[in-house]
Design a protein around this motif. Structure first.
Motif, PDB file in Angstrom:
ATOM      1  N   HIS A   1       0.856  -1.191   0.000  1.00 20.18           N
ATOM      2  CA  HIS A   1       0.000   0.000   0.000  1.00 20.18           C
ATOM      3  C   HIS A   1       0.892   1.241   0.000  1.00 20.18           C
ATOM      4  CE1 HIS A   1      -4.009  -1.797   0.971  1.00 20.18           C
ATOM      5  NE2 HIS A   1      -3.234  -2.799   1.356  1.00 20.18           N
ATOM      6  N   HIS A   2       0.562   2.190  -0.878  1.00 20.58           N
ATOM      7  CA  HIS A   2       1.307   3.451  -0.915  1.00 20.58           C
ATOM      8  C   HIS A   2       0.312   4.586  -0.939  1.00 20.58           C
ATOM      9  CE1 HIS A   2       5.196   1.573  -1.435  1.00 20.58           C
ATOM     10  NE2 HIS A   2       4.682   0.806  -2.373  1.00 20.58           N
ATOM     11  N   PRO A   3       0.505   5.586  -0.160  1.00 20.90           N
ATOM     12  CA  PRO A   3       1.566   5.769   0.830  1.00 20.90           C
ATOM     13  C   PRO A   3       1.318   4.880   2.043  1.00 20.90           C
ATOM     14  CG  PRO A   3       0.000   7.566   0.985  1.00 20.90           C
ATOM     15  CD  PRO A   3      -0.444   6.713  -0.193  1.00 20.90           C
ATOM     16  N   PRO A   4       2.260   4.837   2.988  1.00 19.65           N
ATOM     17  CA  PRO A   4       2.076   4.049   4.206  1.00 19.65           C
ATOM     18  C   PRO A   4       0.821   4.504   4.955  1.00 19.65           C
ATOM     19  CG  PRO A   4       4.336   4.838   4.051  1.00 19.65           C
ATOM     20  CD  PRO A   4       3.554   5.521   2.967  1.00 19.65           C
ATOM     21  N   PRO A   5       0.316   3.674   5.856  1.00 22.56           N
ATOM     22  CA  PRO A   5      -0.908   4.062   6.586  1.00 22.56           C
ATOM     23  C   PRO A   5      -0.705   5.367   7.352  1.00 22.56           C
ATOM     24  CG  PRO A   5       0.144   2.167   7.623  1.00 22.56           C
ATOM     25  CD  PRO A   5       0.861   2.406   6.331  1.00 22.56           C
ATOM     26  N   ALA A   6      -1.747   6.173   7.370  1.00 24.68           N
ATOM     27  CA  ALA A   6      -1.681   7.478   8.021  1.00 24.68           C
ATOM     28  C   ALA A   6      -1.814   7.377   9.537  1.00 24.68           C
ATOM     29  CB  ALA A   6      -2.775   8.383   7.470  1.00 24.68           C
ATOM     30  N   ASN A   7      -2.433   6.289  10.006  1.00 18.02           N
ATOM     31  CA  ASN A   7      -2.659   6.145  11.441  1.00 18.02           C
ATOM     32  C   ASN A   7      -2.939   4.682  11.768  1.00 18.02           C
ATOM     33  OD1 ASN A   7      -5.499   5.659  10.886  1.00 18.02           O
ATOM     34  ND2 ASN A   7      -5.655   7.873  10.562  1.00 18.02           N
ATOM     35  N   LEU A   8      -3.077   4.376  13.054  1.00 12.41           N
ATOM     36  CA  LEU A   8      -3.304   3.004  13.490  1.00 12.41           C
ATOM     37  C   LEU A   8      -4.615   2.445  12.939  1.00 12.41           C
ATOM     38  CD1 LEU A   8      -2.463   0.548  15.189  1.00 12.41           C
ATOM     39  CD2 LEU A   8      -3.589   1.637  17.154  1.00 12.41           C
ATOM     40  N   GLY A   9      -5.630   3.274  12.891  1.00  6.76           N
ATOM     41  CA  GLY A   9      -6.917   2.816  12.361  1.00  6.76           C
ATOM     42  C   GLY A   9      -6.808   2.353  10.917  1.00  6.76           C
ATOM     43  N   GLN A  10      -6.089   3.116  10.110  1.00  4.94           N
ATOM     44  CA  GLN A  10      -5.918   2.725   8.713  1.00  4.94           C
ATOM     45  C   GLN A  10      -5.077   1.460   8.607  1.00  4.94           C
ATOM     46  OE1 GLN A  10      -3.706   5.367   6.029  1.00  4.94           O
ATOM     47  NE2 GLN A  10      -5.369   5.057   4.530  1.00  4.94           N
ATOM     48  N   LEU A  11      -4.025   1.355   9.420  1.00  6.75           N
ATOM     49  CA  LEU A  11      -3.202   0.141   9.421  1.00  6.75           C
ATOM     50  C   LEU A  11      -4.048  -1.076   9.772  1.00  6.75           C
ATOM     51  CD1 LEU A  11      -0.543  -1.412   9.252  1.00  6.75           C
ATOM     52  CD2 LEU A  11      -0.108  -0.742  11.642  1.00  6.75           C
ATOM     53  N   LEU A  12      -4.868  -0.966  10.801  1.00  3.25           N
ATOM     54  CA  LEU A  12      -5.721  -2.094  11.188  1.00  3.25           C
ATOM     55  C   LEU A  12      -6.703  -2.459  10.080  1.00  3.25           C
ATOM     56  CD1 LEU A  12      -6.387  -1.187  14.913  1.00  3.25           C
ATOM     57  CD2 LEU A  12      -5.026  -3.112  14.041  1.00  3.25           C
ATOM     58  N   GLN A  13      -7.239  -1.448   9.419  1.00  3.32           N
ATOM     59  CA  GLN A  13      -8.150  -1.688   8.295  1.00  3.32           C
ATOM     60  C   GLN A  13      -7.434  -2.460   7.192  1.00  3.32           C
ATOM     61  OE1 GLN A  13      -9.637   1.920   6.528  1.00  3.32           O
ATOM     62  NE2 GLN A  13     -10.798   0.825   4.963  1.00  3.32           N
ATOM     63  N   TRP A  14      -6.225  -2.029   6.840  1.00  8.24           N
ATOM     64  CA  TRP A  14      -5.453  -2.711   5.793  1.00  8.24           C
ATOM     65  C   TRP A  14      -5.073  -4.117   6.223  1.00  8.24           C
ATOM     66  CZ3 TRP A  14      -1.528   1.616   4.080  1.00  8.24           C
ATOM     67  CH2 TRP A  14      -2.226   2.609   3.405  1.00  8.24           C
ATOM     68  N   LEU A  15      -4.674  -4.280   7.491  1.00 10.35           N
ATOM     69  CA  LEU A  15      -4.320  -5.615   7.976  1.00 10.35           C
ATOM     70  C   LEU A  15      -5.495  -6.567   7.836  1.00 10.35           C
ATOM     71  CD1 LEU A  15      -2.260  -4.711  11.166  1.00 10.35           C
ATOM     72  CD2 LEU A  15      -1.404  -5.973   9.170  1.00 10.35           C
ATOM     73  N   LYS A  16      -6.673  -6.130   8.244  1.00 12.60           N
ATOM     74  CA  LYS A  16      -7.869  -6.986   8.146  1.00 12.60           C
ATOM     75  C   LYS A  16      -8.215  -7.281   6.691  1.00 12.60           C
ATOM     76  CE  LYS A  16      -9.731  -5.697  12.621  1.00 12.60           C
ATOM     77  NZ  LYS A  16     -10.818  -5.073  13.380  1.00 12.60           N
ATOM     78  N   GLN A  17      -8.113  -6.258   5.850  1.00 12.77           N
ATOM     79  CA  GLN A  17      -8.399  -6.441   4.421  1.00 12.77           C
ATOM     80  C   GLN A  17      -7.438  -7.456   3.807  1.00 12.77           C
ATOM     81  OE1 GLN A  17      -8.368  -2.738   2.199  1.00 12.77           O
ATOM     82  NE2 GLN A  17      -7.674  -3.803   0.358  1.00 12.77           N
ATOM     83  N   GLU A  18      -6.162  -7.293   4.088  1.00  9.93           N
ATOM     84  CA  GLU A  18      -5.158  -8.195   3.510  1.00  9.93           C
ATOM     85  C   GLU A  18      -5.225  -9.579   4.128  1.00  9.93           C
ATOM     86  OE1 GLU A  18      -3.734  -7.621   0.835  1.00  9.93           O
ATOM     87  OE2 GLU A  18      -3.965  -5.453   0.663  1.00  9.93           O
ATOM     88  N   TRP A  19      -5.517  -9.679   5.411  1.00  5.48           N
ATOM     89  CA  TRP A  19      -5.691 -10.975   6.079  1.00  5.48           C
ATOM     90  C   TRP A  19      -6.761 -11.779   5.343  1.00  5.48           C
ATOM     91  CZ3 TRP A  19      -3.643 -14.110   9.691  1.00  5.48           C
ATOM     92  CH2 TRP A  19      -4.457 -15.066  10.292  1.00  5.48           C
ATOM     93  N   ASN A  20      -7.877 -11.127   5.064  1.00  7.35           N
ATOM     94  CA  ASN A  20      -8.962 -11.810   4.357  1.00  7.35           C
ATOM     95  C   ASN A  20      -8.637 -12.053   2.892  1.00  7.35           C
ATOM     96  OD1 ASN A  20     -10.667 -11.991   6.633  1.00  7.35           O
ATOM     97  ND2 ASN A  20     -11.315  -9.875   6.340  1.00  7.35           N
ATOM     98  N   GLY A  21      -7.664 -11.288   2.356  1.00 10.88           N
ATOM     99  CA  GLY A  21      -7.306 -11.423   0.953  1.00 10.88           C
ATOM    100  C   GLY A  21      -6.232 -12.455   0.653  1.00 10.88           C
ATOM    101  N   VAL A  22      -5.569 -12.968   1.687  1.00 13.56           N
ATOM    102  CA  VAL A  22      -4.554 -14.003   1.435  1.00 13.56           C
ATOM    103  C   VAL A  22      -5.277 -15.216   0.849  1.00 13.56           C
ATOM    104  CG1 VAL A  22      -2.877 -15.577   2.488  1.00 13.56           C
ATOM    105  CG2 VAL A  22      -3.009 -13.198   3.264  1.00 13.56           C
ATOM    106  N   PRO A  23      -4.865 -15.668  -0.316  1.00 17.16           N
ATOM    107  CA  PRO A  23      -5.572 -16.773  -0.969  1.00 17.16           C
ATOM    108  C   PRO A  23      -5.563 -18.051  -0.121  1.00 17.16           C
ATOM    109  CG  PRO A  23      -4.062 -15.714  -2.508  1.00 17.16           C
ATOM    110  CD  PRO A  23      -3.770 -15.153  -1.146  1.00 17.16           C
TER     111      PRO A  23
END
Length: 148
Positions: free
Chosen positions: A98-120
């Motif tokens: 993801h670019h740019p890096p997460p702006a805050n912890l909330g965005q990081l957690l959102q991306w982590l959850k999104q990517e966790w569910n996206g791992v094939p």
């Protein structure tokens, strides 16, 4: 810190652990609501593999026995045999794209959850099915680090 569980059939939701994870919190926030239902969904042959961290021990040990959870017995600090460590590596790689890096912890957690569910699912299944070879490699290296 986040916590998650994987199997060939399902993955748990990614859980955000706020503060220090104690044994009581591990039992109340992770084992009861996430681990036990997942293992029950998998079936009677399901096995819990944790990393032997202090919160994963007593009082969690007592709860795990009472819940009739099958736990894999294995040495602590064995990242070569701890498949979730490889899942964390994959999750980290995916989030770093993801670019740019997460702006805050909330965005990081959102991306982590999104990517966790996206791992094939195929990635997770391949990881789990590699366990037999990982054990062979570890034994061949007298408990040392395998070549991967």
């Amino acid at each position: 810190m986040v916590w998650g569980g994987i199997s060939t059939r399902l993955r748990t939701p990614l859980y955000h652990v706020v503060g220090n994870l104690t044994g009581v919190r591990y039992q109340n926030e992770i084992l009861q609501p996430l681990v036990v239902p997942a293992l029950q969904a998998i079936g009677p042959r399901a096995i819990l593999q944790d990393d032997n961290a202090p919160p994963h021990r007593s009082p969690a040990d007592t709860f795990i026995q009472q819940a009739r959870v099958n736990r894999m017995l294995w040495p602590a600090n064995s990242p070569d045999l701890n498949l979730i460590e490889h899942m964390w590596d994959e999750l980290c790689r995916r989030v770093q794209q993801h670019h740019p890096p997460p702006a805050n912890l909330g965005q990081l957690l959102q991306w982590l959850k999104q990517e966790w569910n996206g791992v094939p699912r195929a990635f997770i299944c391949n990881l789990i099915h590699s366990m037999r070879q990982r054990r062979v490699e570890c034994l061949a290296h007298n408990g040392g680090h395998p070549r991967y």
